[in-house]
Design an enzyme around this catalytic site. Structure first.
Site, short mmCIF file in Angstrom:
data_model
loop_
_atom_site.label_atom_id
_atom_site.label_comp_id
_atom_site.label_asym_id
_atom_site.label_seq_id
_atom_site.Cartn_x
_atom_site.Cartn_y
_atom_site.Cartn_z
CB SER A 1 -17.76 56.15 -9.82
OG SER A 1 -17.18 56.98 -8.83
CG ASN B 1 -14.85 59.96 1.48
OD1 ASN B 1 -13.97 60.81 1.46
ND2 ASN B 1 -15.70 59.83 2.49
CE1 TYR B 2 -14.91 53.98 -1.28
CE2 TYR B 2 -16.29 55.08 0.34
CZ TYR B 2 -15.28 54.21 0.04
OH TYR B 2 -14.62 53.57 1.05
CG LEU B 3 -20.72 58.72 -5.34
CD1 LEU B 3 -22.06 59.31 -5.00
CD2 LEU B 3 -20.88 57.45 -6.16
#
Length: 580
Positions: free
Chosen positions: A414, A537-539
């Site tokens: 992120s 899933n990650y940002l």
DNA sequence: CTGATTAAGTCAGCTGGCTCTAC
DNA sequence: CGTAGAGCCAGCTGACTTAATCA
């Protein structure tokens, strides 16, 4: 959908604006880990029963036609369907399949069919190919009818009621039987994934709900009422003996709140990450080996966004590793390489057997420690022999509440997106900038994909278009020049107007050309990179939403329909000033 | 130009892989 | 302490959508 109100309040219902459950429960002193109070659903949808092949479709053994018993025939069709897949060329796959297939045969069949290489499935294979071809050729009306039936099933089984809200279920269909397709060199590939029966199914719902009915003549394994978990249906799968679940869609409150919480944990890490870094750097010089190993591993997890790397049972799963399970054979040390000092070369199969390959220059102290860890070890020995994920996560838990190895991946992904968006936004196309920022994250997280089968061709087509557009442009420029010359000599209104139209044409064509060139760049850079995984899933979606608002980019350019549903909470509450 | 066909591109579903924790 | 359970993460694929081409 759900609205995000403030960071302590969770998600509010967008329609009735009722209080989020976490607050209501807190008021009622229900902070016991309950996930819901009411849950009602219709249970799973089972795949259709096996339909035996028509008699004209034959199986041959050793050149002779042979009618199989329904049980053996069904398993044979699983193999026949995969005939043009690489799997069927692999020894382990063939061996596992044949062993499991024989278990389904009658004793007569078992004594006849003793070698897979004497089996001829081609007629069955052709039959299935023809079937799928026929499905494509169906009339509009037939297709429409199927679509309507699917919609009906979705409406009936695809939703549940959880605490007064109708929520979309993720996967409400039971996985059909087939042959197990592990990824990488999986020792169990080709084994028979058996058909799941109602008797295998555990239903989870609330006591005071209308319980789902098992199909006629059958019964569920169990109906339970456990509101400490989020799943609706579960069963045990026969390959690994692991449990499979039916859970809610990402757009649901229960998933949304968890997702939001994940990013809040990552933001808490942001506040103390420098302190943690200072500490692990300090720990590189610890007297204790276990602390040095822990500190170097954490450095890898932080710098390279590696996964934790749990131990796996050998022989049951593919040989893949993460940080804590790295072995000597996965790492090479180069005091000097390509003009850089202390280069570590990492090469190992990661999750899904995706190769991780990276050469990275590290601090001298890390390098010296790695040399120490490697001393007197064999290729198959663990690099971090005094460390595992449980030790590491225990340590992290002491540094921050809720901190685990995977939080670093979320945090670094992120924060990288946010930084990259700040740096890159000056370049020609906003979407290209965004994709490049997204790409930087995907590279960091090693999210790869096989180049699309049509990549070369589509790239070539695009190049042809660009060439044509260039020709068009030079032609248009020529015309403009001529028009200008005309206007200079004639000096009348008509030729002046002609100059203007030609000017506009040149501009339009050059814009089109630019767009095509941007597209080509974007596609080329994306050849082997998968952007979706990190995006989903990650940002932290609030970073993207804020960026869109700030630059006036419609959110639809960044998120498709499903993504907008999943991130509804972020889209609703984020303003352009949001900082991760 | 218009509608049909085909190719290309996108996306949702699928199901396996992994993390992490509670028992 | 080891393991089972829960739930998040992963790339692939086939179906659907959109764009391009054809008649």
């Amino acid at each position: 959908s759900y609205k995000y109100r403030n960071k302590n309040a969770g998600l509010f219902c967008n329609v009735c604006l009722c209080l989020p459950l976490c607050l209501r429960w807190e008021e009622e002193k229900c902070t016991d880990g309950s996930k819901w109070r009411f849950l009602e659903h219709k249970g799973p949808v089972f795949p259709p029963p096996y339909e035996p092949l028509p008699d004209r479709v034959r199986f041959y053994y050793d050149g002779k036609a042979m009618k199989l018993s329904p049980g053996a025939e069904e398993v044979a069709t699983f193999y026949a369907k995969m005939l043009d897949h690489e799997y069927t060329t692999k020894d382990i796959f063939r061996k596992n399949f044949f062993k499991d297939w024989r278990k389904e045969m009658t004793s007569e069949e078992k004594s006849k069919i003793t070698e897979l290489k004497k089996c001829d499935f081609t007629e069955m294979h052709e039959y299935f190919k023809a079937q799928s071809e026929a499905r494509k050729q169906m009339s509009k009306e037939e297709k429409q009818k199927i679509k309507e039936e699917n919609e009906r099933i979705l409406q009936e089984y695809g939703y549940c009621v959880m605490d007064n809200h109708r929520e979309r279920i993720g996967n409400f269909r039971i996985e059909p039987p087939g042959l197990f397709r592990g990824r990488g060199d999986h020792p169990k590939m080709g084994k028979l994934k058996r058909r799941i029966r109602p008797e295998d199914i555990i239903i989870n719902c609330s006591k005071d709900s209308v319980h789902p009915k098992a199909p006629p003549g059958t019964r569920w394994k169990e109906v339970r009422h456990d509101n400490k978990v989020t799943w609706l249906v579960s069963w045990t799968e026969n390959i690994q003996g692991s449990i499979k679940y039916i859970m809610l869609n990402p757009s649901s409150r229960i998933k949304g709140e968890k997702d939001w919480q994940k990013y809040e944990t990552a933001r808490r890490l942001k506040k103390i990450v420098e302190r943690i870094r200072a500490q692990y750097r300090e720990d590189w010089r610890s007297k204790e080996m276990r602390i040095r190993q822990r500190a170097v591993a954490l450095y890898f997890i932080d710098k390279l966004a590696l996964r934790a790397g749990n131990e796996k049972d050998e022989g049951e799963t593919a040989d893949t590793v993460g940080c804590c399970s790295l072995r000597v054979e996965h790492i090479r040390l180069h005091p000097q390489m390509d003009g850089q000092d202390y280069v570590v070369e990492l090469d190992f199969p990661g999750k899904d057997s995706i190769r991780y390959y990276n050469k990275v220059s590290v601090e001298k102290r890390v390098f010296k420690n790695l040399q120490l860890f490697l001393e007197n070890k064999q290729a198959k020995d663990d690099l971090f022999d005094r460390l595992n994920t449980s030790i590491l996560n225990k340590h992290l838990q002491e540094l921050m509440d809720g901190l685990t190895a995977k939080v670093f991946r979320t945090y670094n992904a992120s924060i990288t997106l946010q930084q990259q968006l700040k740096e890159l936004t000056s370049c020609e196309s906003k979407i290209l900038s965004y994709n490049r920022a997204n790409r930087a994250v995907a590279v960091l997280c090693n999210h790869q994909r096989a180049p699309p089968k049509t990549f070369e061709k589509s790239m070539h087509n695009l190049q042809t278009k660009i060439d044509e557009k260039k020709k068009q442009l030079s032609a248009a420029k020529k015309e403009l020049k001529a028009a200008k010359a005309d206007a200079k000599t004639l000096r009348d209104e008509k030729s002046k107007r002609a100059v203007e139209t030609k000017k506009k044409a040149v501009q339009r064509i050059s814009e089109q050309l630019m767009k095509l060139e941007v597209q080509a760049t974007d596609r080329e850079e994306n050849k082997q990179i998968a952007l979706g995984t990190s995006k989903l899933n990650y940002l932290d979606p609030r970073i993207s939403v804020a960026w869109c608002k700030k630059l006036g980019v419609p959110i639809e350019k960044i998120y498709n329909k499903t993504q907008r549903e999943k991130f509804a909470w972020a889209i609703d509450m984020t303003d352009e000033d949001f900082e991760f």
